[in-house]
Design a protein around this motif. Structure first.
Motif, short mmCIF file in Angstrom:
data_model
loop_
_atom_site.label_atom_id
_atom_site.label_comp_id
_atom_site.label_asym_id
_atom_site.label_seq_id
_atom_site.Cartn_x
_atom_site.Cartn_y
_atom_site.Cartn_z
N ARG A 14 -11.59 5.14 15.07
CA ARG A 14 -11.96 5.66 13.76
C ARG A 14 -12.48 4.51 12.91
O ARG A 14 -11.85 3.46 12.79
N ALA A 15 -13.68 4.69 12.34
CA ALA A 15 -14.27 3.67 11.47
C ALA A 15 -14.48 4.27 10.09
O ALA A 15 -14.63 5.49 9.93
N TYR A 16 -14.54 3.39 9.08
CA TYR A 16 -14.57 3.85 7.69
C TYR A 16 -15.79 3.31 6.94
O TYR A 16 -16.14 2.14 7.07
N THR A 17 -16.39 4.20 6.16
CA THR A 17 -17.45 3.81 5.25
C THR A 17 -16.83 3.44 3.90
O THR A 17 -15.64 3.61 3.67
N PHE A 18 -17.68 2.97 2.97
CA PHE A 18 -17.17 2.66 1.64
C PHE A 18 -16.63 3.91 0.95
O PHE A 18 -15.67 3.83 0.18
N ASP A 19 -17.22 5.07 1.22
CA ASP A 19 -16.74 6.30 0.59
C ASP A 19 -15.35 6.70 1.07
O ASP A 19 -14.67 7.50 0.41
N ASP A 20 -14.93 6.15 2.21
CA ASP A 20 -13.62 6.51 2.78
C ASP A 20 -12.46 5.71 2.21
O ASP A 20 -11.30 6.04 2.47
N ILE A 21 -12.76 4.62 1.51
CA ILE A 21 -11.68 3.73 1.06
C ILE A 21 -11.74 3.53 -0.45
O ILE A 21 -12.74 3.81 -1.10
N ALA A 22 -10.65 3.02 -1.00
CA ALA A 22 -10.57 2.69 -2.43
C ALA A 22 -9.67 1.48 -2.61
O ALA A 22 -8.74 1.26 -1.84
N VAL A 23 -9.96 0.70 -3.64
CA VAL A 23 -9.15 -0.46 -3.99
C VAL A 23 -7.95 0.01 -4.80
O VAL A 23 -8.07 0.91 -5.64
N VAL A 24 -6.80 -0.60 -4.57
CA VAL A 24 -5.56 -0.20 -5.23
C VAL A 24 -5.25 -1.15 -6.39
O VAL A 24 -5.25 -2.37 -6.21
N PRO A 25 -4.98 -0.63 -7.59
CA PRO A 25 -4.57 -1.50 -8.70
C PRO A 25 -3.25 -2.20 -8.38
O PRO A 25 -2.44 -1.70 -7.60
N SER A 26 -3.04 -3.37 -8.96
CA SER A 26 -1.80 -4.11 -8.70
C SER A 26 -0.99 -4.21 -9.99
O SER A 26 -1.38 -3.69 -11.03
N ARG A 27 0.13 -4.90 -9.91
CA ARG A 27 1.03 -5.00 -11.08
C ARG A 27 0.49 -5.96 -12.13
O ARG A 27 0.91 -5.93 -13.28
N ARG A 28 -0.44 -6.84 -11.74
CA ARG A 28 -0.94 -7.87 -12.66
C ARG A 28 -2.39 -7.56 -13.03
O ARG A 28 -3.17 -7.15 -12.19
N THR A 29 -2.76 -7.77 -14.27
CA THR A 29 -4.15 -7.67 -14.71
C THR A 29 -4.55 -8.96 -15.41
O THR A 29 -3.69 -9.76 -15.80
N ARG A 30 -5.85 -9.15 -15.58
CA ARG A 30 -6.36 -10.36 -16.22
C ARG A 30 -7.51 -9.99 -17.15
O ARG A 30 -8.06 -8.90 -17.09
#
Length: 373
Positions: A14-30
């Protein structure tokens, strides 16, 4: 990695395109102002992790200079119209006005004109005289013929780019380009690709390349999946090549080869995901073909569109959304990801708490298929 049974006699990963994934927010912001999106390859430092793709619809000497002024790297196609005609303006204008049924045949005629070595020299020197980093691209088939002209013209970075480039090309008709020997003997850093698998990328890294382009038929103007049945899902391909970079770093005792996503990233969110999957920079085609300065006048195409025997691409209408500066640095004119792409990358990194690109490559991602319709 688990495989999926396609049928009793065939299994596939199974391979993934950009539409298949998302970045997850973390506990720290800047704060976005505290984020650096600069990168360096060999001795050359860039404020933006962007290479303008060597396609006639995207890069002219003028746009290469402008991209360089903005902080990126413009790569000129040294087999394109700019090295075939003293004045390619009429040819570019004609391509932009062709009817769909005439496009392939007429483009074949226009690109049948021979590449002129003196025009290679003139175009590259025009870019150099503007004081920006100079990069030019040849296909593997033409590298043997023109490499000395390119180097003598003062190119800073040499790009060998094809739909797929192999370190082990086999031919019974002609001696193939020996990449390892060629790169070893060359005095300038070489970026080579495309590659879409761990093994292919690892072999290219072993040739001494400074960077590897990742992609196979994933761009807006490519139709390799339709014509050849071959396609590399961008997210998985970048992650695989990033793994090859990690293993080659250990194998070579510390030599870092840059991974450059090439194809599949035409809006800012896809640029973000490319870096999150392991890319050091992105090569943009359609995204920059939308600029008011772009030679394609709102249309986009690559060399695959006028192949003499089997076209694997076409001219596509991408429209115009703003200047190169608006597309890269903003301000954005809407929320569709086509303008202020670098501002979006900076904000994504700030939102997830990362301060530079190499750190951001470690960000968590999830499989989250998305259909904007």
């Amino acid at each position: 990695m688990s495989e999926i049974e396609i049928g009793r006699g065939k299994r596939g990963r199974r391979a993934y395109t950009f539409d298949d994934i998302a970045v997850v927010p973390s506990r720290r912001t800047r704060d976005p102002e505290e984020v650096s999106i600069s990168w360096q390859i060999d001795a050359y430092h860039f404020e933006l992790p962007v290479l303008a793709a060597p396609m006639d619809s995207v890069v002219s000497p003028r746009t290469a200079i402008e991209v360089g002024r903005l902080g990126g790297l413009g790569v000129l196609d040294l087999e394109g119209l700019w090295t075939r005609y003293e004045d390619p303006g009429p040819a570019l204008e004609e391509i932009a006005t062709l009817s769909p049924e005439r496009t392939t045949a007429r483009m074949r005629e226009l690109y049948a004109a021979p590449v002129q070595p003196e025009l290679i020299t003139r175009r590259l020197r025009e870019i150099r005289d503007a004081g920006v980093t100079v990069a030019g691209s040849l296909s593997p088939q033409r590298t043997q013929q023109f490499w000395k002209v390119v180097v003598d013209a003062g190119v800073d970075l040499f790009v060998i780019r094809g739909t797929t480039v192999s370190a082990e090309h086999v031919s019974s008709r002609a001696e193939p380009l020996n990449l390892k020997r060629f790169i070893y003997e060359l005095d300038v850093p070489v970026i080579v690709g495309g590659a879409a698998t761990y093994t292919a990328a690892l072999h290219l890294m072993r040739t001494g390349a400074a960077g590897v382009l990742v992609g196979f038929g994933g761009g807006s103007a490519h139709r390799t999946r339709t014509t050849l049945g071959i396609h590399a899902a961008a997210a998985s391909a970048i992650a695989d090549v990033a793994a090859a970079r990690r293993d080659y770093l250990d194998e070579s005792g510390g030599r870092y080869v840059h991974v450059i996503a090439d194809g599949g990233a035409s809006v800012s969110g896809e640029v973000v995901k490319a870096v999150a999957c392991g890319a050091d920079a992105v090569m943009l085609g359609a995204a920059l073909a939308r600029a008011t300065e772009a030679p394609g006048r709102g249309f986009h195409w690559g060399p695959e569109a006028h192949h003499a025997e089997l076209p694997r691409g076409e001219r596509v209408d991408v429209g115009t959304v703003g200047s190169l500066e608006q597309i890269l640095l903003g301000p954005a004119v809407g929320a569709d990801g086509t303008t202020n792409m670098m501002g979006a990358l900076r904000r994504a990194m700030a939102t997830t708490g990362y301060t530079d690109l190499k750190e951001f490559q470690r960000v968590e991602v999830v499989v989250a298929p998305y259909d904007p319709r």
